[in-house]
Design a protein around this motif. Structure first.
Motif, PDB file in Angstrom:
ATOM      1  N   SER A  86      -5.848   2.499  -5.570  1.00 19.48           N
ATOM      2  CA  SER A  86      -7.190   3.079  -5.698  1.00 19.48           C
ATOM      3  C   SER A  86      -7.482   4.066  -4.577  1.00 19.48           C
ATOM      4  O   SER A  86      -8.265   5.006  -4.768  1.00 19.48           O
ATOM      5  CB  SER A  86      -8.235   1.960  -5.706  1.00 19.48           C
ATOM      6  N   SER A  87      -6.875   3.871  -3.416  1.00 17.52           N
ATOM      7  CA  SER A  87      -7.071   4.812  -2.315  1.00 17.52           C
ATOM      8  C   SER A  87      -6.346   6.126  -2.545  1.00 17.52           C
ATOM      9  O   SER A  87      -6.740   7.167  -1.996  1.00 17.52           O
ATOM     10  CB  SER A  87      -6.592   4.188  -0.997  1.00 17.52           C
ATOM     11  N   ARG A  95     -12.620   4.334  -5.859  1.00 20.72           N
ATOM     12  CA  ARG A  95     -13.122   3.755  -4.611  1.00 20.72           C
ATOM     13  C   ARG A  95     -12.458   2.409  -4.379  1.00 20.72           C
ATOM     14  O   ARG A  95     -12.532   1.536  -5.244  1.00 20.72           O
ATOM     15  CB  ARG A  95     -14.636   3.599  -4.669  1.00 20.72           C
ATOM     16  N   PRO A  96     -11.818   2.225  -3.218  1.00 23.15           N
ATOM     17  CA  PRO A  96     -11.090   0.972  -2.979  1.00 23.15           C
ATOM     18  C   PRO A  96     -11.961  -0.271  -3.099  1.00 23.15           C
ATOM     19  O   PRO A  96     -11.509  -1.294  -3.627  1.00 23.15           O
ATOM     20  CB  PRO A  96     -10.563   1.146  -1.543  1.00 23.15           C
ATOM     21  N   MET A  97     -13.213  -0.208  -2.646  1.00 23.12           N
ATOM     22  CA  MET A  97     -14.070  -1.387  -2.706  1.00 23.12           C
ATOM     23  C   MET A  97     -14.467  -1.733  -4.135  1.00 23.12           C
ATOM     24  O   MET A  97     -14.708  -2.890  -4.466  1.00 23.12           O
ATOM     25  CB  MET A  97     -15.329  -1.173  -1.862  1.00 23.12           C
ATOM     26  N   VAL A  98     -14.540  -0.734  -4.999  1.00 21.00           N
ATOM     27  CA  VAL A  98     -14.950  -0.961  -6.391  1.00 21.00           C
ATOM     28  C   VAL A  98     -13.744  -1.139  -7.299  1.00 21.00           C
ATOM     29  O   VAL A  98     -13.703  -2.056  -8.139  1.00 21.00           O
ATOM     30  CB  VAL A  98     -15.832   0.209  -6.897  1.00 21.00           C
ATOM     31  N   ASP A  99     -12.762  -0.261  -7.151  1.00 18.79           N
ATOM     32  CA  ASP A  99     -11.623  -0.244  -8.061  1.00 18.79           C
ATOM     33  C   ASP A  99     -10.388  -0.957  -7.518  1.00 18.79           C
ATOM     34  O   ASP A  99      -9.494  -1.317  -8.290  1.00 18.79           O
ATOM     35  CB  ASP A  99     -11.242   1.208  -8.386  1.00 18.79           C
ATOM     36  N   GLY A 100     -10.311  -1.150  -6.207  1.00 18.98           N
ATOM     37  CA  GLY A 100      -9.104  -1.718  -5.616  1.00 18.98           C
ATOM     38  C   GLY A 100      -8.944  -3.203  -5.837  1.00 18.98           C
ATOM     39  O   GLY A 100      -7.828  -3.727  -5.771  1.00 18.98           O
ATOM     40  N   PHE A 101     -10.041  -3.887  -6.093  1.00 22.04           N
ATOM     41  CA  PHE A 101      -9.977  -5.331  -6.306  1.00 22.04           C
ATOM     42  C   PHE A 101     -10.140  -5.636  -7.795  1.00 22.04           C
ATOM     43  O   PHE A 101     -10.566  -4.801  -8.563  1.00 22.04           O
ATOM     44  CB  PHE A 101     -11.055  -6.031  -5.485  1.00 22.04           C
ATOM     45  N   THR A 156      -2.970  -7.627  -4.031  1.00 22.78           N
ATOM     46  CA  THR A 156      -4.157  -7.027  -3.419  1.00 22.78           C
ATOM     47  C   THR A 156      -3.817  -5.715  -2.728  1.00 22.78           C
ATOM     48  O   THR A 156      -4.537  -4.715  -2.857  1.00 22.78           O
ATOM     49  CB  THR A 156      -4.788  -8.001  -2.417  1.00 22.78           C
ATOM     50  N   ILE A 197      -5.423  -1.964  -3.642  1.00 19.83           N
ATOM     51  CA  ILE A 197      -6.131  -1.155  -2.644  1.00 19.83           C
ATOM     52  C   ILE A 197      -5.403   0.162  -2.407  1.00 19.83           C
ATOM     53  O   ILE A 197      -6.013   1.231  -2.339  1.00 19.83           O
ATOM     54  CB  ILE A 197      -6.280  -1.953  -1.336  1.00 19.83           C
ATOM     55  N   GLU A 226       0.828  -1.210   0.000  1.00 19.44           N
ATOM     56  CA  GLU A 226       0.000   0.000   0.000  1.00 19.44           C
ATOM     57  C   GLU A 226       0.858   1.255   0.000  1.00 19.44           C
ATOM     58  O   GLU A 226       0.564   2.230  -0.708  1.00 19.44           O
ATOM     59  CB  GLU A 226      -0.930  -0.024   1.206  1.00 19.44           C
TER      60      GLU A 226
END
Length: 224
Positions: free
Chosen positions: A189-190, A196-202, A182, A186, A50
């Motif tokens: 995208s953060s 958005r980490p939940m949408v774009d981070g994965f 991963t 995250i 990260e």
């Protein structure tokens, strides 16, 4: 895991456990090792991935970010124990089937070529996944299109490579590759405004599973 093995050994097979003391000791080692491994991921690999993603995003140098993503995907995959094991098994099966000469040198070359192909594919996949996060491309259309290409290549590939190709997509997403990739997704995208980490981070792992199938199928077609 212990419960499943014990149930089938006692209730279904109705056989005593062979070398029970060694088995129990091995299970204790597995428990301790996995506990330390997960703790090490939380303390080391996740924060490292990260923080490096944040640093690259602040610098705003896309090519260096893509180069880092490729090197990360390649390095973690080429050192993946599961891939090493599968490559050796694939080489042994190829020698047994007459696909390659039955010699240790030919088996070693085949295993190394397969391992390098998968590692390069994961490096490209992670780089492409990073580019997707930066550009904001929709994940589902890329995955659907990718598996459409896989279906087409499956019809062209020699039968002896198809199973290896599909298994290669699974062994790459294992103990070393998944945590770092991963964390990279995250963190990246953060650090980018509008993501958005939940949408774009994965989604990077999905590319890391898809690309080896494509590359190994192509490898089989080209070397046929």
């Amino acid at each position: 895991m212990v419960g499943v093995v014990a149930f089938f050994q006692i209730a279904v097979l109705r056989q005593p456990f062979p070398n029970l003391a060694e088995m129990v000791f091995g299970l204790v080692l597995i428990l301790v090792g996995l506990t330390l491994f997960v703790r090490g991921l939380e303390m080391g690999l996740f924060p490292l991935g990260e923080s490096m993603a944040w640093d690259f995003a602040r610098k705003g140098q896309l090519w260096w970010l893509l180069a880092f993503a490729f090197a990360l995907g390649f390095g973690t995959t080429v050192a993946e124990p599961a891939l090493i094991a599968v490559s050796r098994e694939a080489a042994a099966a190829a020698a047994l089937s007459g696909v390659i000469p039955d010699s240790s040198e030919a088996a070693a070359r085949y295993a190394m070529a397969l391992r390098a192909t998968v590692a390069v594919s994961v490096g490209c996949a992670v780089g492409f996944g990073v580019l997707r996060i930066v550009k904001g491309w929709p994940l589902h259309w890329l995955i659907i299109g990718g598996y459409g290409v896989v279906a087409g290549l499956t019809e062209l590939a020699p039968p002896e490579i198809i199973g290896i190709a599909y298994d290669s997509g699974g062994v790459t997403t294992s103990t070393i590759t998944v945590p770092l990739v991963t964390a990279l997704g995250i963190g990246l995208s953060s650090s980018i405004r509008g993501r958005r980490p939940m949408v774009d981070g994965f989604g990077l792992i999905a590319f890391a599973s898809l690309a080896p199938i494509l590359f190994v199928l192509l490898y089989g077609i080209l070397t046929q």
